[in-house]
Write an enzyme that holds these catalytic residues in place. Structure first.
Site: not given
Ligand code: GRF
Length: 215
Positions: A114, A112, A141, A150
């Site tokens: 973020h 992911n 990140s 997250d």
């Protein structure tokens, strides 16, 4: 990835504009380590779907509003992803929280991006919160996805200085430009076999990542 196509197939999940998706598409050169095999959106109107179509990449919509609960949405999404047999799933501006069953199915092969320097500012409105808190540095990140929102192991970050005069929009725009370099870099590392997750620990070139790589 097959004998005739050595590039790692990546399925990208989006919800909106898809500028990070575009960066992945643009960086996926013919002889590169990955290719974007499919794009799936939970929003039928996500502009990123058109970006994929323009690049000749198959698209699917799994509209979360058509499901009564998260588990059934997750299940439909997971089936659709698996139909493309990806080596990696990338959440690039995908704005749905995924349940534990879904995450465990793809753990170690789902990343992911973020827009904050995790662990600072998980969740929403990261740029606003960065400005409000008065930090001098902000950024983005890329992390492996785990059940913790997250909260999975951070692989790499990109940092920008916060200016005293920054508006939320200005800061977001400066971070986004850097995201477009960060995400293809990390996906390329993964596709080249340089990035792994083992027992909750991320490794780069076989060594534990003790602090995020800087891009
Ligand atoms: C990016 O800032 C990403 O970090 C966050 O959502 C935004 C998506 O932008 N998760 P885009 O759809 O890639 O343009």
């Amino acid at each position: 990835m097959t004998a005739s196509d050595p590039a790692l197939a990546v399925v990208v999940l989006i919800s909106g504009t898809g500028s990070n998706l575009q960066a992945l598409i643009d960086a996926a050169t013919a002889d590169g380590p990955y290719r974007v095999g499919a794009v799936i959106s939970n929003r039928p109107a996500a502009p990123g779907l058109q970006r994929a179509a323009t690049a000749g990449i198959p698209t699917r919509v799994i509209d979360h509003t058509q499901f009564t609960d998260r588990a059934s949405f997750d299940s439909a999404l997971s089936k659709q992803i698996m139909a493309f047999e990806p080596g990696l799933v990338v959440l690039a501006g995908f704005m749905r929280v995924l349940g534990g069953d879904f995450v465990s199915r793809f753990v170690g092969r789902m990343l992911n991006i973020h827009p904050s320097l995790l662990p600072a500012f998980p969740g929403l409105h990261t740029h606003r919160r960065a400005l409000e808190s008065g930090v001098s540095e902000h950024g983005a990140s890329v992390h492996f996805v785990t059940e913790q929102l997250d909260g999975g192991p951070v692989v790499a970050q990109t940092r920008v200085a916060v200016n005293a005069t920054d508006t939320e929009e200005q800061l977001a725009a400066r971070v986004l430009v850097r995201e477009h370099l960060l995400l293809p870099q990390v996906v390329s590392w993964f596709a080249a076999g340089r990035l792994t997750l083992n027992d909750g620990q991320a490794y780069f070139n076989g060594s534990p990542i003790t602090s995020p790589l800087q891009c």
